[in-house]
Design an enzyme around this catalytic site. Sequence first.
Site, PDB file in Angstrom:
ATOM      1  N   ASP A  87      13.007   4.467   3.428  1.00  0.00           N
ATOM      2  CA  ASP A  87      12.066   3.638   4.180  1.00  0.00           C
ATOM      3  C   ASP A  87      12.732   3.001   5.384  1.00  0.00           C
ATOM      4  O   ASP A  87      12.173   2.954   6.482  1.00  0.00           O
ATOM      5  CB  ASP A  87      11.494   2.538   3.277  1.00  0.00           C
ATOM      6  CG  ASP A  87      10.789   3.101   2.057  1.00  0.00           C
ATOM      7  OD1 ASP A  87      10.576   4.327   2.013  1.00  0.00           O
ATOM      8  OD2 ASP A  87      10.455   2.317   1.160  1.00  0.00           O
ATOM      9  N   SER A 146       7.751  -3.662   3.361  1.00  0.00           N
ATOM     10  CA  SER A 146       9.039  -4.315   3.078  1.00  0.00           C
ATOM     11  C   SER A 146      10.138  -3.771   3.990  1.00  0.00           C
ATOM     12  O   SER A 146      10.951  -4.535   4.507  1.00  0.00           O
ATOM     13  CB  SER A 146       9.413  -4.158   1.606  1.00  0.00           C
ATOM     14  OG  SER A 146       9.504  -2.802   1.235  1.00  0.00           O
ATOM     15  N   LEU A 197       3.119   1.835   2.216  1.00  0.00           N
ATOM     16  CA  LEU A 197       3.485   2.151   3.607  1.00  0.00           C
ATOM     17  C   LEU A 197       4.728   1.382   4.024  1.00  0.00           C
ATOM     18  O   LEU A 197       5.088   1.342   5.187  1.00  0.00           O
ATOM     19  CB  LEU A 197       2.317   1.845   4.551  1.00  0.00           C
ATOM     20  CG  LEU A 197       1.026   2.600   4.215  1.00  0.00           C
ATOM     21  CD1 LEU A 197      -0.052   2.275   5.233  1.00  0.00           C
ATOM     22  CD2 LEU A 197       1.262   4.103   4.168  1.00  0.00           C
ATOM     23  N   SER A 198       5.357   0.777   3.055  1.00  0.00           N
ATOM     24  CA  SER A 198       6.637   0.113   3.242  1.00  0.00           C
ATOM     25  C   SER A 198       6.616  -1.035   4.243  1.00  0.00           C
ATOM     26  O   SER A 198       7.394  -1.069   5.195  1.00  0.00           O
ATOM     27  CB  SER A 198       7.728   1.127   3.603  1.00  0.00           C
ATOM     28  OG  SER A 198       8.929   0.694   3.023  1.00  0.00           O
ATOM     29  N   ALA A 203       0.828  -1.211   0.000  1.00  0.00           N
ATOM     30  CA  ALA A 203       0.000   0.000   0.000  1.00  0.00           C
ATOM     31  C   ALA A 203       0.861   1.259   0.000  1.00  0.00           C
ATOM     32  O   ALA A 203       0.361   2.359   0.200  1.00  0.00           O
ATOM     33  CB  ALA A 203      -0.918  -0.003   1.216  1.00  0.00           C
TER      34      ALA A 203
END
Length: 385
Positions: free
Chosen positions: A175, A131, A128-129, A126
């Site tokens: 991120d 990952s 919003l990281s 989405a």
Amino acid sequence: MSEIDDASGGFAERYGSRAEGVWSAPGRVNLIGEHTDYNDGFVLPFAIDRRTAVALGDRDDRVIRVASTIESDAAEVALDALTPDAVDGWAAYPLGVAWAPGEFGAGLSGVGGVDLAIASTVPIGAGLSSSAAIVCAVALALDEHWRLGFDRPTLAKVGRLAENRAAGAPTGIMDQMAALSGEAEHAVFLDCRRLEADLVPLGFEAAGLSLLVIDTRVAHEHAANGYAERRASCEAGARTLGVESLREVRVDDLPRAQALLDDESFRRVRHVVTENRRVLDTVRALREHGPSAIGPFLDASHASLRDDFEVSVPELDLAVATAQANGAIGARMTGGGFGGAAIALMIDPLVPVVAREVAAAFAEQGYREPTVFTVRPSEGARRDL
Ligand code: ADP
Ligand code: MG
């Protein structure tokens, strides 16, 4: 149940023993500074109150096993067979993190194997990281368990290398730095060249403001290509302008850039150059006037991403326009684009109004129903249990 409980519960269920510890790292929202990280520029993300947790237990051999609540397949690999290409799929993220410290000088020949169980409340894909949340949670866990002694900027690089080489995702450093250095009620002002992170007070709560995330649930197939193409344009633009990165180009230099570049390349460059300026302006506005003053920069960022960088999609444009039309202080797409989420800053009582109006506008266009929720600026990666 929190993701912390889910990770430790999942660990016990899967491996039949108690985890030795649980670590977690948050997802992030980028308040402003989009596509500036790989241009050595400025970004202003904050860590959110949705986290990925990893429960870890020791083994007496040199095998790593990893499981996640959202994936049916677990993975297992011998530490001595660990290369960035050893595993495919989701497990490349956590296992890449087990490989990457060796690239930063850690001696892994003496360390023992581990079992890992992962659970998360960060929405996947989405923007919003999720990952970065997974790689940073695992990086912090392994750093402590294996006593690597890495500082947070190095752990961020470990996480990025795992994403880049093992998972094959070409991300910048933003991120991971946000997930590792965030604090409650603060944004992380990051200079991506120096890798220096400064905390900037956001003061949303004190000002009665909420940040709404509107996840369009659109994921375009050409996102990876689009991202690679934008990076290539930025590199080509920098070469033509004779600078190492677009970070060095000022707003005042834009007329010269326009004379040297074709129209599309110029607009790509103009986005990066003006976006860096907007990040600096936002940081100053936050410090001098508070969060209610940053709306125009958010709005201008969206227009630049839409018109100059061309990474928005109609769903993101509609989410932003609807939030703006219904009284948001400012709104923009966030993340790399080609789908993903928009953010909108507003006074608390407007949250249900904007949520309703966005849902109605999407329904009217026949778009998939968006997922809408607020996020609070929260603490970065930490040990929980
Ligand atoms: P995002 O914007 O959420 O970072 P990415 O495509 O970069 O989207 O990363 C999402 C991928 O990361 C997932 O497809 C999966 O492979 C991996 N991932 C993230 N969180 C988890 C999790 N909790 N469990 C397993 N895999 C995860
Ligand atoms: Mg990601």
